[in-house]
Scaffold this active site. Sequence first.
Site, mmCIF file in Angstrom:
data_model
loop_
_atom_site.group_PDB
_atom_site.id
_atom_site.type_symbol
_atom_site.label_atom_id
_atom_site.label_comp_id
_atom_site.label_asym_id
_atom_site.label_seq_id
_atom_site.Cartn_x
_atom_site.Cartn_y
_atom_site.Cartn_z
ATOM 1 N N GLU A 27 0.832 -1.191 0.000
ATOM 2 C CA GLU A 27 0.000 0.000 0.000
ATOM 3 C C GLU A 27 0.869 1.245 0.000
ATOM 4 O O GLU A 27 1.980 1.231 0.494
ATOM 5 C CB GLU A 27 -0.892 0.025 1.247
ATOM 6 C CG GLU A 27 -1.881 -1.110 1.313
ATOM 7 C CD GLU A 27 -2.861 -0.942 2.472
ATOM 8 O OE1 GLU A 27 -2.813 0.093 3.156
ATOM 9 O OE2 GLU A 27 -3.652 -1.863 2.685
ATOM 10 N N HIS A 73 -4.459 6.531 1.314
ATOM 11 C CA HIS A 73 -3.737 5.274 1.136
ATOM 12 C C HIS A 73 -4.365 4.481 0.007
ATOM 13 O O HIS A 73 -5.460 4.789 -0.452
ATOM 14 C CB HIS A 73 -3.622 4.474 2.438
ATOM 15 C CG HIS A 73 -4.874 3.794 2.899
ATOM 16 N ND1 HIS A 73 -5.886 4.442 3.557
ATOM 17 C CD2 HIS A 73 -5.260 2.494 2.799
ATOM 18 C CE1 HIS A 73 -6.841 3.562 3.853
ATOM 19 N NE2 HIS A 73 -6.494 2.378 3.393
ATOM 20 N N HIS A 75 -5.336 0.720 -1.853
ATOM 21 C CA HIS A 75 -5.642 -0.702 -1.676
ATOM 22 C C HIS A 75 -5.157 -1.418 -2.926
ATOM 23 O O HIS A 75 -5.536 -1.034 -4.038
ATOM 24 C CB HIS A 75 -7.149 -0.912 -1.504
ATOM 25 C CG HIS A 75 -7.665 -0.541 -0.155
ATOM 26 N ND1 HIS A 75 -8.998 -0.529 0.152
ATOM 27 C CD2 HIS A 75 -7.001 -0.200 0.972
ATOM 28 C CE1 HIS A 75 -9.144 -0.184 1.427
ATOM 29 N NE2 HIS A 75 -7.951 0.036 1.948
ATOM 30 N N ASP A 86 -9.102 0.754 8.918
ATOM 31 C CA ASP A 86 -9.142 2.096 8.330
ATOM 32 C C ASP A 86 -10.126 2.970 9.103
ATOM 33 O O ASP A 86 -9.828 4.105 9.454
ATOM 34 C CB ASP A 86 -9.594 2.043 6.864
ATOM 35 C CG ASP A 86 -8.548 1.403 5.958
ATOM 36 O OD1 ASP A 86 -7.372 1.344 6.346
ATOM 37 O OD2 ASP A 86 -8.932 0.964 4.856
HETATM 38 ZN ZN ZN Z 1 -7.343 0.559 3.777
#
Ligand code: ZN
Length: 126
Positions: A27, A73, A75, A86
């Site tokens: 990530e 961020h 995925h 999250d």
């Molecule tokens: Zn996430």
Amino acid sequence: MLGRIKGIDRALLSMINRAARDSLPNEFLAMLRAEEGVVQELLLLPGTLQGEDSALLSLHMMPIDYTVVGTVHSHPGHSNRPSRQDLEFFRRYGRVHIITCLPFNERSWKAYDHQGRPIDLPIVDL
Ligand SMILES: [Zn+2]
């Protein structure tokens, strides 16, 4: 303090998606900075974890910087929905959180508020 966040810079968004692609299979994670209500800069922090499962910032590394409005961020899969981790993280820090997923383009991302509710964040050209 800061007013409403009214958009995200298109150039920044493509930078995010490029960084997300470059980070595969991990990530990508960074802080978001806004100026005059537009998210337009990334802040990369040392000591962030970029694992395959989840990218978590260590809260003690968070800068005291009022231009930081949230996080972004990626995925590595095809879902941009926040995971349970999250959501826990969103609640504790920031106001705007972006998640982008494969194929990392202008349609594969979503913005969320601190409670994980989708918010409308228009793309703007600066
Ligand atoms: Zn996430």
